[in-house]
Design a protein around this motif. Structure first.
Motif, PDB file in Angstrom:
ATOM      1  N   TYR A  61       0.699  -1.256  -0.127  1.00 60.23           N
ATOM      2  CA  TYR A  61      -0.025   0.110  -0.198  1.00 60.23           C
ATOM      3  C   TYR A  61       0.911   1.131  -0.012  1.00 60.23           C
ATOM      4  N   LEU A  62       0.545   2.159  -0.973  1.00 64.45           N
ATOM      5  CA  LEU A  62       1.519   3.371  -1.113  1.00 64.45           C
ATOM      6  C   LEU A  62       0.334   4.462  -0.833  1.00 64.45           C
ATOM      7  N   PRO A  63       0.129   5.017   0.210  1.00 62.76           N
ATOM      8  CA  PRO A  63      -0.696   6.086   0.711  1.00 62.76           C
ATOM      9  C   PRO A  63      -0.504   7.316   0.078  1.00 62.76           C
ATOM     10  N   ASN A  64       0.895   7.573  -0.527  1.00 63.92           N
ATOM     11  CA  ASN A  64       1.449   8.803  -1.177  1.00 63.92           C
ATOM     12  C   ASN A  64       1.883   8.507  -2.409  1.00 63.92           C
ATOM     13  N   GLY A  65       1.495   7.415  -3.023  1.00 63.43           N
ATOM     14  CA  GLY A  65       1.636   6.982  -4.429  1.00 63.43           C
ATOM     15  C   GLY A  65       3.240   6.641  -4.566  1.00 63.43           C
ATOM     16  N   GLY A  66       3.626   6.666  -5.791  1.00 59.97           N
ATOM     17  CA  GLY A  66       5.171   6.099  -6.256  1.00 59.97           C
ATOM     18  C   GLY A  66       4.782   5.120  -7.322  1.00 59.97           C
ATOM     19  N   TRP A  67       6.052   4.550  -8.000  1.00 63.49           N
ATOM     20  CA  TRP A  67       6.124   3.740  -8.957  1.00 63.49           C
ATOM     21  C   TRP A  67       5.322   3.939 -10.086  1.00 63.49           C
ATOM     22  N   GLY A  68       5.346   5.210 -10.566  1.00 59.42           N
ATOM     23  CA  GLY A  68       4.665   5.667 -11.560  1.00 59.42           C
ATOM     24  C   GLY A  68       3.111   6.094 -11.682  1.00 59.42           C
ATOM     25  N   THR A  69       2.738   6.302 -10.315  1.00 60.74           N
ATOM     26  CA  THR A  69       1.454   6.806 -10.150  1.00 60.74           C
ATOM     27  C   THR A  69       1.388   7.645  -8.830  1.00 60.74           C
ATOM     28  N   GLU A  70       1.000   8.996  -8.796  1.00 58.95           N
ATOM     29  CA  GLU A  70       0.829   9.964  -8.270  1.00 58.95           C
ATOM     30  C   GLU A  70      -0.321   9.952  -6.984  1.00 58.95           C
ATOM     31  N   ARG A  71      -1.053   8.744  -7.413  1.00 59.88           N
ATOM     32  CA  ARG A  71      -2.437   8.674  -6.613  1.00 59.88           C
ATOM     33  C   ARG A  71      -1.990   7.531  -5.473  1.00 59.88           C
ATOM     34  N   LEU A  72      -2.802   7.533  -4.367  1.00 62.22           N
ATOM     35  CA  LEU A  72      -2.477   6.550  -3.442  1.00 62.22           C
ATOM     36  C   LEU A  72      -3.173   5.208  -4.003  1.00 62.22           C
ATOM     37  N   ALA A  73      -2.304   4.068  -3.767  1.00 62.76           N
ATOM     38  CA  ALA A  73      -2.758   2.827  -4.331  1.00 62.76           C
ATOM     39  C   ALA A  73      -2.349   1.451  -3.474  1.00 62.76           C
ATOM     40  N   LEU A  74      -2.945   0.521  -3.865  1.00 64.25           N
ATOM     41  CA  LEU A  74      -2.504  -0.914  -3.410  1.00 64.25           C
ATOM     42  C   LEU A  74      -2.153  -1.700  -4.424  1.00 64.25           C
ATOM     43  N   PHE A  75      -0.932  -2.015  -4.521  1.00 67.79           N
ATOM     44  CA  PHE A  75      -0.127  -2.783  -5.338  1.00 67.79           C
ATOM     45  C   PHE A  75       0.004  -4.505  -5.122  1.00 67.79           C
TER      46      PHE A  75
END
Length: 311
Positions: A162-176
């Motif tokens: 879970y990236l609450p501040n985005g990263g890895w190509g997305t600026e939005r929060l996301a669960l990878f």
């Protein structure tokens, strides 16, 4: 059956809309197996957890901020503020942007898991406990084996991150959801499959991963949001892990300390069986009703694998 739509990104970079059914409508049976690992993390201190096979990482290295400390004090146990009498495991990480003052945290269980059903109930946080917000912090539940050599084909890894501040190509929060065939650090080369779920997951979430028949199925709160195939299917035994770390490529430009945490209520594994998310929740509920705080009947891998809590 109620239908929900979910925005995901495939490993090929194509944006698609996946149609997902609600997990509660899926037929299920109670999970029955002689090989189960369950822990509800009702400990007072880490030395108690250690008696049940848990280890904390100490070794520096990938991933995260180079030369940062992997922190024993980052694992602690606390009363659940929502459910009276419940105890949760807290995983804490902090940074001021420097390696010297960064503390990553990782805890792992024995290297003896491959096919079956993995599950955990995890509390994700979108903001730090204190300090400036915005770092690419990664909050995780995953299974992994050691990488013996760059691009080693006998490598296995399966991640909820879970990236609450985005990263890895997305600026939005996301669960990878990411399934790995192999990789090398220098030059960075990877063979994996991934999807991501774009939605705030602030609060409690139940994560389930089914590994069987050359297919990996990732569920969040009963919804299937990623499915990966034989090209990234695990070949070797893995340890079960939780960690929290910072991506050095997306840090706040501030020398102020900031601290993040996420909590784990329980973890559950059933060997060699596909168990629905609904059945997982019911089985955990029954274990707790029976006052079983920890259970581990999953046999050691043959031949036995060295315990592992780093890359």
């Amino acid at each position: 059956m109620q239908i929900n739509k979910l925005l995901i990104k495939t490993q090929l970079g194509l944006m698609t809309i996946g149609v997902l059914g609600v997990g509660a409508a899926t037929p299920f049976a109670y999970a029955t197996s002689n090989a189960v690992m369950f822990d509800d993390f009702s400990y007072r201190q880490f030395s108690d957890a250690q008696k049940n096979g848990w280890q904390i990482r100490h070794e520096t290295g990938h991933p995260g901020i180079k030369n940062a400390t992997w922190w024993q004090e980052g694992i602690s146990f606390h009363p659940d503020p929502i459910e009276a009498g419940n105890i949760v495991m807290r995983i804490t990480a902090k940074t001021d942007g420097t390696a010297q003052n960064t503390r990553h945290t990782q805890i792992c269980h024995k290297r003896k898991y491959r096919e079956g059903t993995y599950a955990a109930r995890v509390y994700f946080n979108d903001a730090p406990q204190y300090g400036p917000d915005g770092d690419a912090v990664i909050q995780t539940f995953y299974a992994i084996s050691p990488l013996k050599a760059p691009m080693d084909k006998n490598y296995s890894e399966m991640d909820f991150e879970y990236l609450p501040n985005g990263g890895w190509g997305t600026e939005r929060l996301a669960l990878f959801a990411t399934s790995w065939e192999t990789f090398q650090l220098t030059p960075w080369t990877k063979v994996n499959a991934y999807d991501y779920h774009i939605e705030s997951l602030q609060g409690w979430n139940t994560l389930v991963l089914q590994v069987a028949n050359n297919t990996l199925k990732y569920y969040v709160n009963g919804h299937l949001f990623a499915e990966h195939g034989a090209d990234v299917y695990p070949e070797v035994p893995m340890s079960i892990n939780f960690n929290q770390w910072f991506d050095p490529n997306k840090l706040v430009q501030s020398n102020l300390m900031r601290q993040y945490h996420h909590d784990v209520d329980w973890v559950y594994f059933v060997k060699d069986k596909v168990v629905s998310p609904r059945a997982v929740s019911l089985s955990v509920e029954q274990l707790r009703k029976d006052k079983i705080a920890q259970k581990d009947t999953v046999p050691d891998w043959t031949p036995k694998q060295a315990d592992y809590c780093s890359l």
